[in-house]
Design an enzyme around this catalytic site. Sequence first.
Site, PDB file in Angstrom:
ATOM      1  N   LYS A  54     -17.528  -1.222  -2.032  1.00  0.00           N
ATOM      2  CA  LYS A  54     -18.138  -2.030  -3.097  1.00  0.00           C
ATOM      3  C   LYS A  54     -19.660  -1.961  -3.000  1.00  0.00           C
ATOM      4  O   LYS A  54     -20.355  -1.817  -4.010  1.00  0.00           O
ATOM      5  CB  LYS A  54     -17.631  -3.485  -2.993  1.00  0.00           C
ATOM      6  CG  LYS A  54     -16.173  -3.608  -3.433  1.00  0.00           C
ATOM      7  CD  LYS A  54     -15.504  -4.892  -2.994  1.00  0.00           C
ATOM      8  CE  LYS A  54     -14.006  -4.821  -3.327  1.00  0.00           C
ATOM      9  NZ  LYS A  54     -13.214  -5.912  -2.780  1.00  0.00           N
ATOM     10  N   GLN A  98     -14.103 -11.453   0.439  1.00  0.00           N
ATOM     11  CA  GLN A  98     -13.036 -10.473   0.642  1.00  0.00           C
ATOM     12  C   GLN A  98     -11.775 -11.163   1.171  1.00  0.00           C
ATOM     13  O   GLN A  98     -11.819 -11.832   2.201  1.00  0.00           O
ATOM     14  CB  GLN A  98     -13.511  -9.381   1.616  1.00  0.00           C
ATOM     15  CG  GLN A  98     -12.547  -8.238   1.776  1.00  0.00           C
ATOM     16  CD  GLN A  98     -12.332  -7.433   0.488  1.00  0.00           C
ATOM     17  OE1 GLN A  98     -13.268  -7.116  -0.229  1.00  0.00           O
ATOM     18  NE2 GLN A  98     -11.077  -7.127   0.179  1.00  0.00           N
ATOM     19  N   ASP A 121     -14.754 -12.044  -8.920  1.00  0.00           N
ATOM     20  CA  ASP A 121     -13.381 -11.651  -8.581  1.00  0.00           C
ATOM     21  C   ASP A 121     -12.361 -12.400  -9.452  1.00  0.00           C
ATOM     22  O   ASP A 121     -11.184 -12.053  -9.477  1.00  0.00           O
ATOM     23  CB  ASP A 121     -13.110 -11.969  -7.095  1.00  0.00           C
ATOM     24  CG  ASP A 121     -12.712 -10.733  -6.306  1.00  0.00           C
ATOM     25  OD1 ASP A 121     -12.534  -9.674  -6.932  1.00  0.00           O
ATOM     26  OD2 ASP A 121     -12.575 -10.840  -5.072  1.00  0.00           O
TER      27      ASP A 121
END
Length: 294
Positions: A54, A98, A121
């Site tokens: 990322k 994450q 996200d």
Amino acid sequence: MTAQIIDGKAIAEQIRREVGEGVAELLAAGKPKPGLATVLVGERPDSAQYVRTKQKTCAELGMESFGYHLEATATQEEVESLVRQLNADPAVNGILVQLPLPSHLDEESVLRQISLEKDVDGFHPINIGRLAQKGRDPLFVPCTPMGCIVILKKMGVKLEGANAVVLGRSNIVGMPVALLLVRENATVTICHSRSQDLPGIVRRADVLIAAVGRARMVKGDWVKPGAVVIDVGINQIEDPTHPKGRRMVGDVDFDQVKEVAGAITPVPGGVGPMTIALLMQNTLRAAKIAQGLV
Ligand code: NDP
């Protein structure tokens, strides 16, 4: 019948190009670089690899990335106070925690701390709640589920009225992709580990999304001829013929299903590349929201 093999890499590349152009436009207008903060807790090698990819993609598209790595023993308060600090930082447009977090941490509580405008996200409970409600729109949609829908739309698949079957009901993939399909007016069946007669249910699908994490579980005789099959699974299997002794396969038995389906995503090169491309798209959108441009 031999299925059309869907090139997720090419679709993702087009999105990345568009995002790169969007970033360049912002910079040309004198705006700051969009910034993505990544929060990694612990030492899972797969999570560390995802975060590195990322960050690398941010750099390729002209975005800033800010990497934070906390020890596996980090407390709830340490993780949440980092998230609050990032909420307050104007250089940070998107915050990506994450997942999965180490099991001693309350994941929902961490996700709830992320400011809605920085939830790139799309896992904040309010964004997910809005996804599930008619007439409401989340600010951000989770990237892998959205990747499935973008692929289906690019392929011109008619979702309205289609029978869609989703294998898996996780918070990250199965459930949000099912919600997105409902929003596209598909008739959706969600299957999980207690579902009975999976082959029978799958055989009725015009569109199948497989997200179970079981290597090559979906067999050729489960699939309706002509169905569109999106394979989200990422599984490593042993393969002595491969230089590394193992290789990546999906949840679908590709060799069998490609002889029956109308179109199918490969693994790798299908849904995987879409996830990062859409994360970058969400980060650009977050930067535009911060600038009052959307
Ligand atoms: P989870 O393990 O969180 O969820 C798996 C789901 O599949 C659960 O709902 C589970 O049911 C169901 N399931 C498991 N075994 C069976 C079975 N034998 N029959 C029917 N249902 C079953 O996985 P994720 O959703 O996080 O990920 C799914 C797959 O997608 C994984 O391979 C993962 O690596 C991959 N993935 C790929 C991404 C990408 O970018 N391409 C991103 C994220 C994930 P129950 O709820 O009853 O336990």
